[in-house]
Design a protein around this motif. Structure first.
Motif, PDB file in Angstrom:
ATOM      1  N   VAL A  52     -33.891  82.751  16.366  1.00 42.84           N
ATOM      2  CA  VAL A  52     -32.826  83.468  15.665  1.00 42.84           C
ATOM      3  C   VAL A  52     -33.354  84.862  15.356  1.00 42.84           C
ATOM      4  CG1 VAL A  52     -31.322  83.569  13.647  1.00 42.84           C
ATOM      5  CG2 VAL A  52     -31.917  81.353  14.657  1.00 42.84           C
ATOM      6  N   TYR A  53     -32.787  85.873  16.015  1.00 40.40           N
ATOM      7  CA  TYR A  53     -33.245  87.257  15.871  1.00 40.40           C
ATOM      8  C   TYR A  53     -32.202  88.024  15.061  1.00 40.40           C
ATOM      9  CZ  TYR A  53     -34.151  92.108  17.435  1.00 40.40           C
ATOM     10  OH  TYR A  53     -34.371  93.461  17.478  1.00 40.40           O
ATOM     11  N   TYR A  54     -32.565  88.381  13.835  1.00 44.70           N
ATOM     12  CA  TYR A  54     -31.621  89.034  12.927  1.00 44.70           C
ATOM     13  C   TYR A  54     -31.552  90.543  13.190  1.00 44.70           C
ATOM     14  CZ  TYR A  54     -31.380  84.878   9.925  1.00 44.70           C
ATOM     15  OH  TYR A  54     -31.165  83.617   9.427  1.00 44.70           O
ATOM     16  N   ARG A  55     -30.338  91.039  13.481  1.00 48.20           N
ATOM     17  CA  ARG A  55     -30.051  92.467  13.427  1.00 48.20           C
ATOM     18  C   ARG A  55     -29.027  92.735  12.327  1.00 48.20           C
ATOM     19  NH1 ARG A  55     -32.512  95.949  17.338  1.00 48.20           N
ATOM     20  NH2 ARG A  55     -31.451  97.484  16.046  1.00 48.20           N
ATOM     21  N   ALA A  56     -28.848  91.757  11.461  1.00 48.11           N
ATOM     22  CA  ALA A  56     -27.927  91.840  10.318  1.00 48.11           C
ATOM     23  C   ALA A  56     -28.465  90.907   9.245  1.00 48.11           C
ATOM     24  CB  ALA A  56     -26.512  91.440  10.735  1.00 48.11           C
ATOM     25  N   GLY A  57     -27.774  90.883   8.092  1.00 51.51           N
ATOM     26  CA  GLY A  57     -28.180  89.989   7.025  1.00 51.51           C
ATOM     27  C   GLY A  57     -29.098  90.597   5.996  1.00 51.51           C
ATOM     28  N   TYR A  58     -29.321  91.899   6.121  1.00 54.96           N
ATOM     29  CA  TYR A  58     -30.294  92.567   5.242  1.00 54.96           C
ATOM     30  C   TYR A  58     -29.690  93.138   3.969  1.00 54.96           C
ATOM     31  CZ  TYR A  58     -28.368  96.288   8.179  1.00 54.96           C
ATOM     32  OH  TYR A  58     -27.510  97.114   8.869  1.00 54.96           O
ATOM     33  N   SER A  59     -28.376  93.037   3.801  1.00 51.97           N
ATOM     34  CA  SER A  59     -27.722  93.561   2.593  1.00 51.97           C
ATOM     35  C   SER A  59     -26.570  92.639   2.196  1.00 51.97           C
ATOM     36  CB  SER A  59     -27.204  94.978   2.835  1.00 51.97           C
ATOM     37  OG  SER A  59     -26.013  94.949   3.609  1.00 51.97           O
ATOM     38  N   PRO A  60     -26.043  92.789   0.976  1.00 50.82           N
ATOM     39  CA  PRO A  60     -24.937  91.921   0.533  1.00 50.82           C
ATOM     40  C   PRO A  60     -23.673  92.065   1.376  1.00 50.82           C
ATOM     41  CG  PRO A  60     -25.915  93.111  -1.330  1.00 50.82           C
ATOM     42  CD  PRO A  60     -26.494  93.706  -0.098  1.00 50.82           C
ATOM     43  N   ASP A  61     -23.539  93.176   2.096  1.00 49.44           N
ATOM     44  CA  ASP A  61     -22.318  93.433   2.868  1.00 49.44           C
ATOM     45  C   ASP A  61     -22.038  92.362   3.911  1.00 49.44           C
ATOM     46  OD1 ASP A  61     -22.162  95.758   1.415  1.00 49.44           O
ATOM     47  OD2 ASP A  61     -23.078  97.002   2.970  1.00 49.44           O
ATOM     48  N   PHE A  62     -23.061  91.622   4.331  1.00 51.38           N
ATOM     49  CA  PHE A  62     -22.883  90.634   5.403  1.00 51.38           C
ATOM     50  C   PHE A  62     -22.487  89.262   4.877  1.00 51.38           C
ATOM     51  CE2 PHE A  62     -26.052  93.719   6.912  1.00 51.38           C
ATOM     52  CZ  PHE A  62     -25.380  94.205   8.029  1.00 51.38           C
ATOM     53  N   TYR A  63     -22.487  89.091   3.558  1.00 49.61           N
ATOM     54  CA  TYR A  63     -22.221  87.783   2.966  1.00 49.61           C
ATOM     55  C   TYR A  63     -20.922  87.882   2.169  1.00 49.61           C
ATOM     56  CZ  TYR A  63     -27.110  87.240   4.252  1.00 49.61           C
ATOM     57  OH  TYR A  63     -28.307  87.207   4.942  1.00 49.61           O
ATOM     58  N   HIS A  64     -19.811  87.665   2.866  1.00 46.62           N
ATOM     59  CA  HIS A  64     -18.496  87.866   2.270  1.00 46.62           C
ATOM     60  C   HIS A  64     -18.102  86.728   1.326  1.00 46.62           C
ATOM     61  CE1 HIS A  64     -18.353  90.933   5.313  1.00 46.62           C
ATOM     62  NE2 HIS A  64     -18.365  90.041   6.286  1.00 46.62           N
ATOM     63  N   SER A  65     -18.670  85.552   1.539  1.00 48.53           N
ATOM     64  CA  SER A  65     -18.277  84.383   0.762  1.00 48.53           C
ATOM     65  C   SER A  65     -19.388  83.338   0.843  1.00 48.53           C
ATOM     66  CB  SER A  65     -16.970  83.796   1.310  1.00 48.53           C
ATOM     67  OG  SER A  65     -17.200  83.248   2.612  1.00 48.53           O
ATOM     68  N   GLU A  66     -19.123  82.171   0.273  1.00 45.13           N
ATOM     69  CA  GLU A  66     -20.088  81.073   0.355  1.00 45.13           C
ATOM     70  C   GLU A  66     -20.275  80.598   1.790  1.00 45.13           C
ATOM     71  OE1 GLU A  66     -22.125  79.709  -2.002  1.00 45.13           O
ATOM     72  OE2 GLU A  66     -21.438  81.481  -3.110  1.00 45.13           O
ATOM     73  N   VAL A  67     -19.300  80.883   2.646  1.00 47.95           N
ATOM     74  CA  VAL A  67     -19.415  80.501   4.058  1.00 47.95           C
ATOM     75  C   VAL A  67     -20.650  81.139   4.680  1.00 47.95           C
ATOM     76  CG1 VAL A  67     -18.357  80.759   6.339  1.00 47.95           C
ATOM     77  CG2 VAL A  67     -16.953  80.089   4.385  1.00 47.95           C
ATOM     78  N   GLU A  68     -20.808  82.450   4.477  1.00 51.69           N
ATOM     79  CA  GLU A  68     -21.940  83.162   5.062  1.00 51.69           C
ATOM     80  C   GLU A  68     -23.266  82.731   4.435  1.00 51.69           C
ATOM     81  OE1 GLU A  68     -18.331  85.173   6.148  1.00 51.69           O
ATOM     82  OE2 GLU A  68     -19.107  84.673   4.149  1.00 51.69           O
ATOM     83  N   TRP A  69     -23.265  82.495   3.125  1.00 51.32           N
ATOM     84  CA  TRP A  69     -24.491  82.047   2.475  1.00 51.32           C
ATOM     85  C   TRP A  69     -24.907  80.665   2.984  1.00 51.32           C
ATOM     86  CZ3 TRP A  69     -27.838  85.098   0.635  1.00 51.32           C
ATOM     87  CH2 TRP A  69     -27.469  86.267  -0.032  1.00 51.32           C
ATOM     88  N   ASN A  70     -23.948  79.810   3.247  1.00 51.85           N
ATOM     89  CA  ASN A  70     -24.273  78.492   3.796  1.00 51.85           C
ATOM     90  C   ASN A  70     -24.835  78.613   5.211  1.00 51.85           C
ATOM     91  OD1 ASN A  70     -24.170  75.475   3.702  1.00 51.85           O
ATOM     92  ND2 ASN A  70     -22.745  75.802   5.398  1.00 51.85           N
ATOM     93  N   VAL A  71     -24.294  79.549   5.985  1.00 50.21           N
ATOM     94  CA  VAL A  71     -24.837  79.786   7.327  1.00 50.21           C
ATOM     95  C   VAL A  71     -26.304  80.174   7.230  1.00 50.21           C
ATOM     96  CG1 VAL A  71     -24.795  81.362   9.308  1.00 50.21           C
ATOM     97  CG2 VAL A  71     -22.665  80.375   8.459  1.00 50.21           C
ATOM     98  N   ARG A  72     -26.611  81.106   6.326  1.00 55.91           N
ATOM     99  CA  ARG A  72     -28.005  81.555   6.202  1.00 55.91           C
ATOM    100  C   ARG A  72     -28.917  80.399   5.796  1.00 55.91           C
ATOM    101  NH1 ARG A  72     -30.968  86.394   5.489  1.00 55.91           N
ATOM    102  NH2 ARG A  72     -33.093  85.750   5.999  1.00 55.91           N
TER     103      ARG A  72
END
Length: 350
Positions: free
Chosen positions: A269-289
């Motif tokens: 898994v190569y992250y080019r995103a996820g480094y700021s709150p802007d990528f986590y719109h809801s609990e959906v994104e936090w669960n993905v992480r």
């Protein structure tokens, strides 16, 4: 302190300047040095990244110092990242006022308590410097980046242009003073090395590489060049690009916590995103992480590396006696301290 130009600037003639500006824009765009527009975003429209027409003068001694110290900094940050107590203690106040860091630390604590499924992680780090022009002209570290570090491919392309323009302007002998950039190949090769490790350890024969991207990718050239370098080096390895939000609809973990996107097993898994709150719109994104961190896939970076790259951690490392907790060789400690500069929290007062 000012540095002399690397070559005499021959652009008194405005027509000649316009000629080379146009030539540079065309060459760079044709070689992948492009980005999408932020204000008028379209996947079908591209412009060039900001660039300098000519290379900049930089002290050779300081450049060599930066290269030498990088492996020491990598070791330091690796040890910091894998000292959970130090991370928790250093970030204990930060998380009371920064919900983003609090969630990252919560995921970190969860995966450690559960037991790491994958103990191998990949770090593609970038240490940024500026010259201290007011004193001795030495490099000082501005920040240490541990997630989604860009410009490996862009710097590779720009170095090639700078060689071209210096030669075209009649100074081919000066190119011997220009260091070669191998960052693009280095990035791709590192990702493939992690992928090969996953294949060997898991027994999978067809694992893919997941590139986690923004909802709207602006720095498309830099990202795609890394992807295409992977394709050149290993044509049979599949790469999949998805945003954190889109991953939620297609991911699953099996009983061994192997990660699948649709029907493709993921090795890296190569992250080019996820480094700021802007990528986590809801609990959906936090669960993905959380699920990505729980998975058997090798993360680049792991949640530990991301936390270690935070400004609060770097501020703490700059304090007297802290680096010595992680580096035992006095010459390594001294080399690191020479490039450190003052880092101050917002609650400090004179």
């Amino acid at each position: 302190m000012q540095f002399e130009p690397c070559i005499p600037v021959p652009f008194e003639d405005n027509d000649l300047l316009e000629e080379y500006v146009g030539k540079a824009k065309a060459w760079l765009l044709q070689n992948g040095f492009g980005m999408h527009l932020k204000d008028d975003f379209s996947r079908d429209t591209i412009t060039f990244l900001p660039f300098t027409l000519l290379p900049s003068t930089f002290p050779a001694v300081e450049f060599k110092k930066a290269k030498m110290i990088q492996s020491i900094l990598n070791k330091l940050m690796h040890k910091v990242a894998h000292n959970g107590q130090f991370l928790r203690e250093t970030l204990s106040e930060t998380i009371t006022v920064d919900p983003f860091m609090a969630r990252l630390l919560q995921i970190h604590n969860t995966v450690l308590e559960e037991g790491l499924t994958q103990k191998v992680s990949l770090g593609l780090f970038r240490s940024d410097y500026m010259i201290d022009s007011l004193t001795d002209g030495t490099i000082k570290q501005v920040e240490f980046n541990t997630i989604a570090c860009g410009s490996a491919a862009a710097s590779y392309v720009l170095e090639k242009w700078h060689r071209n323009v210096v030669t075209l302007l009649g100074f081919p002998d000066r190119t011997k003073n220009m260091p070669l950039s191998d960052a693009l190949h280095g990035y791709a090769n590192a990702i493939l090395t992690a992928h090969e490790h996953y294949i060997k350890e898991s027994g999978s024969k067809t694992a893919a590489i997941l590139i986690v991207i923004e909802d709207r990718t602006l720095n498309i050239g830099d990202q795609r060049l890394v992807e295409f370098e992977i394709l050149k080096l290993a044509p049979s390895v599949r790469t999949i690009r998805k945003s954190i939000t889109n991953i939620s609809n297609t991911m699953r973990l099996d009983e061994r916590r192997r990660l699948y996107i649709n029907d493709f097993e993921i090795g890296v898994v190569y992250y080019r995103a996820g480094y700021s709150p802007d990528f986590y719109h809801s609990e959906v994104e936090w669960n993905v992480r959380l699920q990505l961190e729980r998975s058997l896939a090798i993360k680049c970076p792991s949640i530990q590396y991301q936390l270690a790259g935070s400004k609060k951690i770097q501020q703490q490392l700059a304090l007297s006696g802290v680096v010595e907790r992680f580096l035992s060789e006095p010459e390594e400690v001294e080399a690191v301290r020479q490039v450190f500069t003052g880092l101050y929290s917002l609650d400090m007062v004179n």
